[in-house]
Design an enzyme around this catalytic site. Structure first.
Site, PDB file in Angstrom:
ATOM      1  N   LYS A  13       0.833  -1.213   0.000  1.00 21.34           N
ATOM      2  CA  LYS A  13       0.000   0.000   0.000  1.00 21.34           C
ATOM      3  C   LYS A  13       0.870   1.266   0.000  1.00 21.34           C
ATOM      4  O   LYS A  13       0.638   2.184  -0.763  1.00 21.34           O
ATOM      5  CB  LYS A  13      -0.932   0.022   1.240  1.00 21.34           C
ATOM      6  CG  LYS A  13      -1.822  -1.204   1.362  1.00 21.34           C
ATOM      7  CD  LYS A  13      -2.724  -1.144   2.594  1.00 21.34           C
ATOM      8  CE  LYS A  13      -2.009  -1.121   3.927  1.00 21.34           C
ATOM      9  NZ  LYS A  13      -1.228  -2.340   4.244  1.00 21.34           N
ATOM     10  N   ARG A  86      -9.725   1.303   8.416  1.00 21.01           N
ATOM     11  CA  ARG A  86      -9.377  -0.076   8.761  1.00 21.01           C
ATOM     12  C   ARG A  86     -10.480  -0.762   9.550  1.00 21.01           C
ATOM     13  O   ARG A  86     -10.323  -1.932   9.927  1.00 21.01           O
ATOM     14  CB  ARG A  86      -8.129  -0.078   9.626  1.00 21.01           C
ATOM     15  CG  ARG A  86      -6.855  -0.249   8.863  1.00 21.01           C
ATOM     16  CD  ARG A  86      -5.743   0.064   9.821  1.00 21.01           C
ATOM     17  NE  ARG A  86      -4.629  -0.795   9.643  1.00 21.01           N
ATOM     18  CZ  ARG A  86      -3.487  -0.418   9.071  1.00 21.01           C
ATOM     19  NH1 ARG A  86      -3.343   0.789   8.581  1.00 21.01           N
ATOM     20  NH2 ARG A  86      -2.498  -1.247   8.991  1.00 21.01           N
ATOM     21  N   ARG A 125      11.879  -6.084   4.730  1.00 19.52           N
ATOM     22  CA  ARG A 125      11.651  -4.651   4.466  1.00 19.52           C
ATOM     23  C   ARG A 125      12.591  -3.777   5.294  1.00 19.52           C
ATOM     24  O   ARG A 125      12.815  -4.026   6.473  1.00 19.52           O
ATOM     25  CB  ARG A 125      10.207  -4.295   4.821  1.00 19.52           C
ATOM     26  CG  ARG A 125       9.972  -2.781   4.853  1.00 19.52           C
ATOM     27  CD  ARG A 125       8.537  -2.417   4.881  1.00 19.52           C
ATOM     28  NE  ARG A 125       7.884  -2.753   6.136  1.00 19.52           N
ATOM     29  CZ  ARG A 125       6.607  -2.513   6.385  1.00 19.52           C
ATOM     30  NH1 ARG A 125       5.855  -1.958   5.441  1.00 19.52           N
ATOM     31  NH2 ARG A 125       6.077  -2.846   7.532  1.00 19.52           N
ATOM     32  N   ARG A 158      11.275  -1.766  11.009  1.00 18.18           N
ATOM     33  CA  ARG A 158      10.207  -1.286  11.889  1.00 18.18           C
ATOM     34  C   ARG A 158      10.044  -2.195  13.091  1.00 18.18           C
ATOM     35  O   ARG A 158      10.108  -3.409  12.968  1.00 18.18           O
ATOM     36  CB  ARG A 158       8.893  -1.182  11.102  1.00 18.18           C
ATOM     37  CG  ARG A 158       8.588   0.237  10.666  1.00 18.18           C
ATOM     38  CD  ARG A 158       7.454   0.321   9.689  1.00 18.18           C
ATOM     39  NE  ARG A 158       6.208  -0.328  10.123  1.00 18.18           N
ATOM     40  CZ  ARG A 158       5.109  -0.349   9.387  1.00 18.18           C
ATOM     41  NH1 ARG A 158       5.089   0.249   8.207  1.00 18.18           N
ATOM     42  NH2 ARG A 158       4.028  -0.952   9.823  1.00 18.18           N
ATOM     43  N   ARG A 169      -0.659  -8.633  13.476  1.00 19.51           N
ATOM     44  CA  ARG A 169      -1.193  -7.650  12.512  1.00 19.51           C
ATOM     45  C   ARG A 169      -2.015  -8.344  11.418  1.00 19.51           C
ATOM     46  O   ARG A 169      -3.056  -7.836  10.998  1.00 19.51           O
ATOM     47  CB  ARG A 169      -0.048  -6.848  11.892  1.00 19.51           C
ATOM     48  CG  ARG A 169       0.529  -5.817  12.868  1.00 19.51           C
ATOM     49  CD  ARG A 169       1.917  -5.359  12.476  1.00 19.51           C
ATOM     50  NE  ARG A 169       1.975  -4.723  11.174  1.00 19.51           N
ATOM     51  CZ  ARG A 169       3.082  -4.673  10.425  1.00 19.51           C
ATOM     52  NH1 ARG A 169       4.204  -5.195  10.838  1.00 19.51           N
ATOM     53  NH2 ARG A 169       3.042  -4.069   9.251  1.00 19.51           N
TER      54      ARG A 169
HETATM   55  P1  AP5 Z   1       4.876  -1.687   1.787  1.00 24.88           P
HETATM   56  O1  AP5 Z   1       4.529  -0.825   0.620  1.00 24.88           O
HETATM   57  O2  AP5 Z   1       5.699  -1.113   2.878  1.00 24.88           O
HETATM   58  O3  AP5 Z   1       3.551  -2.400   2.349  1.00 24.88           O
HETATM   59  P2  AP5 Z   1       2.326  -1.812   3.171  1.00 24.88           P
HETATM   60  O4  AP5 Z   1       1.090  -2.442   2.595  1.00 24.88           O
HETATM   61  O5  AP5 Z   1       2.401  -0.337   3.249  1.00 24.88           O
HETATM   62  O6  AP5 Z   1       2.620  -2.517   4.575  1.00 24.88           O
HETATM   63  P3  AP5 Z   1       2.571  -1.908   6.057  1.00 24.88           P
HETATM   64  O7  AP5 Z   1       3.310  -2.911   6.924  1.00 24.88           O
HETATM   65  O8  AP5 Z   1       3.042  -0.504   6.091  1.00 24.88           O
HETATM   66  O9  AP5 Z   1       1.075  -2.013   6.353  1.00 24.88           O
HETATM   67  P4  AP5 Z   1       0.367  -1.959   7.692  1.00 24.88           P
HETATM   68  O10 AP5 Z   1      -1.000  -1.763   7.244  1.00 24.88           O
HETATM   69  O11 AP5 Z   1       0.598  -3.128   8.571  1.00 24.88           O
HETATM   70  O12 AP5 Z   1       1.138  -0.788   8.500  1.00 24.88           O
HETATM   71  P5  AP5 Z   1       0.779   0.740   8.758  1.00 24.88           P
HETATM   72  O13 AP5 Z   1       2.045   1.489   8.799  1.00 24.88           O
HETATM   73  O14 AP5 Z   1      -0.296   1.196   7.878  1.00 24.88           O
HETATM   74  O15 AP5 Z   1       5.627  -2.994   1.205  1.00 24.88           O
HETATM   75  C1  AP5 Z   1       6.096  -4.010   2.074  1.00 24.88           C
HETATM   76  C2  AP5 Z   1       7.433  -4.553   1.564  1.00 24.88           C
HETATM   77  O16 AP5 Z   1       7.235  -5.241   0.322  1.00 24.88           O
HETATM   78  C3  AP5 Z   1       8.484  -3.466   1.263  1.00 24.88           C
HETATM   79  O17 AP5 Z   1       9.744  -3.990   1.566  1.00 24.88           O
HETATM   80  C4  AP5 Z   1       8.339  -3.227  -0.252  1.00 24.88           C
HETATM   81  O18 AP5 Z   1       9.551  -2.778  -0.848  1.00 24.88           O
HETATM   82  C5  AP5 Z   1       7.948  -4.611  -0.752  1.00 24.88           C
HETATM   83  N1  AP5 Z   1       7.036  -4.594  -1.894  1.00 24.88           N
HETATM   84  C6  AP5 Z   1       5.958  -3.757  -2.092  1.00 24.88           C
HETATM   85  N2  AP5 Z   1       5.306  -4.065  -3.227  1.00 24.88           N
HETATM   86  C7  AP5 Z   1       5.966  -5.162  -3.757  1.00 24.88           C
HETATM   87  C8  AP5 Z   1       5.747  -5.950  -4.925  1.00 24.88           C
HETATM   88  N3  AP5 Z   1       4.725  -5.707  -5.772  1.00 24.88           N
HETATM   89  N4  AP5 Z   1       6.600  -6.986  -5.168  1.00 24.88           N
HETATM   90  C9  AP5 Z   1       7.630  -7.237  -4.303  1.00 24.88           C
HETATM   91  N5  AP5 Z   1       7.890  -6.519  -3.186  1.00 24.88           N
HETATM   92  C10 AP5 Z   1       7.060  -5.498  -2.911  1.00 24.88           C
HETATM   93  O19 AP5 Z   1       0.174   0.658  10.244  1.00 24.88           O
HETATM   94  C11 AP5 Z   1       1.008   0.353  11.339  1.00 24.88           C
HETATM   95  C12 AP5 Z   1       0.208   0.367  12.621  1.00 24.88           C
HETATM   96  O20 AP5 Z   1      -0.354   1.680  12.833  1.00 24.88           O
HETATM   97  C13 AP5 Z   1      -1.001  -0.579  12.670  1.00 24.88           C
HETATM   98  O21 AP5 Z   1      -0.622  -1.888  13.066  1.00 24.88           O
HETATM   99  C14 AP5 Z   1      -1.873   0.121  13.727  1.00 24.88           C
HETATM  100  O22 AP5 Z   1      -1.391  -0.115  15.022  1.00 24.88           O
HETATM  101  C15 AP5 Z   1      -1.652   1.600  13.411  1.00 24.88           C
HETATM  102  N6  AP5 Z   1      -2.648   2.124  12.454  1.00 24.88           N
HETATM  103  C16 AP5 Z   1      -2.376   2.607  11.200  1.00 24.88           C
HETATM  104  N7  AP5 Z   1      -3.510   2.995  10.603  1.00 24.88           N
HETATM  105  C17 AP5 Z   1      -4.524   2.736  11.479  1.00 24.88           C
HETATM  106  C18 AP5 Z   1      -5.929   2.894  11.420  1.00 24.88           C
HETATM  107  N8  AP5 Z   1      -6.549   3.390  10.331  1.00 24.88           N
HETATM  108  N9  AP5 Z   1      -6.657   2.517  12.502  1.00 24.88           N
HETATM  109  C19 AP5 Z   1      -6.062   2.024  13.611  1.00 24.88           C
HETATM  110  N10 AP5 Z   1      -4.740   1.836  13.716  1.00 24.88           N
HETATM  111  C20 AP5 Z   1      -3.975   2.193  12.658  1.00 24.88           C
HETATM  112 MG    MG Z   2       2.770   1.069   4.808  1.00 28.68          MG
END
Ligand code: AP5
Ligand code: MG
Length: 220
Positions: A13, A86, A125, A158, A169
């Protein structure tokens, strides 16, 4: 153009939201990045959110919804949200906020990927904590190990990418975020993408899919 990204941790994402920003100028609203920045700055929100993030659980709806309300006040009409909504309560709140502005949501893009690939992606990552830009040592490495190509600063792993937190998660996604798929499908806004394809191929599919999902008369 207003788009939200739905998908499990590691589905890509953040990677794709950054590409939409670079190519089409859509503002990227990443709740995870904003919460981590608040944590680093030791704000009240950051302190409250950290406890949940460390465990891999969702931050309570009222905190995240208030944060998004504040972000939207600063935003132009075109954006991509990466990591919000979410929960169904967050999706309903977003619809209310956008209705109030006369800004309908054009599409909710669902990133489909299987659990084994997500676990591998998160374990390999590396992230720039200053900008949120991510790399992957297996599929998308930086030019110099541990150093960001863009700002030359250090990359980190991270805190919530530890295997036991990743498992939580993924379970939290299944239990609390998956019901959103039906929420957006019912209202005709869901667009599904195979997130296992290459970064470039996923980017192309998203551009094509959201281009045709666009509200008639709306501009990017
Ligand atoms: P990446 O693009 O980093 O993936 P992502 O989907 O952004 O994964 P996240 O881990 O950031 O998602 P998340 O939803 O768990 O975390 P968030 O920060 O939102 O890609 C991942 C890896 O794969 C990278 O190494 C990349 O290079 C590689 N890659 C990407 N595309 C690829 C492809 N096509 N092929 C090969 N490799 C690829 O949330 C963190 C925390 O914040 C949550 O756990 C929660 O506690 C809190 N939080 C955030 N938003 C909310 C909300 N709305 N409500 C409540 N709590 C929230
Ligand atoms: Mg992300």
């Amino acid at each position: 153009m207003r788009v939200v990204f739905l998908g499990p941790p590691g589905a890509g994402k953040g990677t794709q939201a950054r590409i939409l920003h670079e190519r089409f100028g859509l503002e990227q609203i990443s709740t995870g990045d904003i919460l981590r920045q608040n944590g680093a700055a030791e704000t009240e929100l950051g302190r409250r959110a950290e406890v949940y993030m460390h465990r891999g659980e969702l931050v309570p709806d009222e905190l995240v919804i208030a944060m998004i309300e504040a972000e939207l006040r600063k935003m132009p009409a075109g954006f991509v949200m990466d990591g919000f909504p979410r929960t169904v309560a967050q999706a309903e709140a977003l619809d209310r906020m956008l209705q109030g502005r006369g800004w309908p949501l054009d599409a909710a893009v669902l990133f489909n990927a299987d659990r084994a690939v997500l676990i591998e992606r998160l374990a390999s990552r590396w992230t720039n904590p200053r900008t949120g830009r991510t790399y992957n040592v297996l599929t998308n490495p930086p030019k110099r190990a541990g150093i960001c190509d863009e700002d030359g600063g250090e990359l980190i792993q991270r805190d919530d990418d530890r295997p036991e937190t990743v498992a939580t998660r993924l379970d939290v996604y299944d239990a609390q975020t998956k019901p959103l798929i039906e929420y957006y499908r019912r209202t005709g806004r869901l667009v599904e993408i195979d997130a296992l394809a290459s970064v470039e191929s996923v980017a192309e599919k998203i551009a094509t899919a959201i281009g045709s999902a666009q509200t008639p008369g709306a501009r990017w």
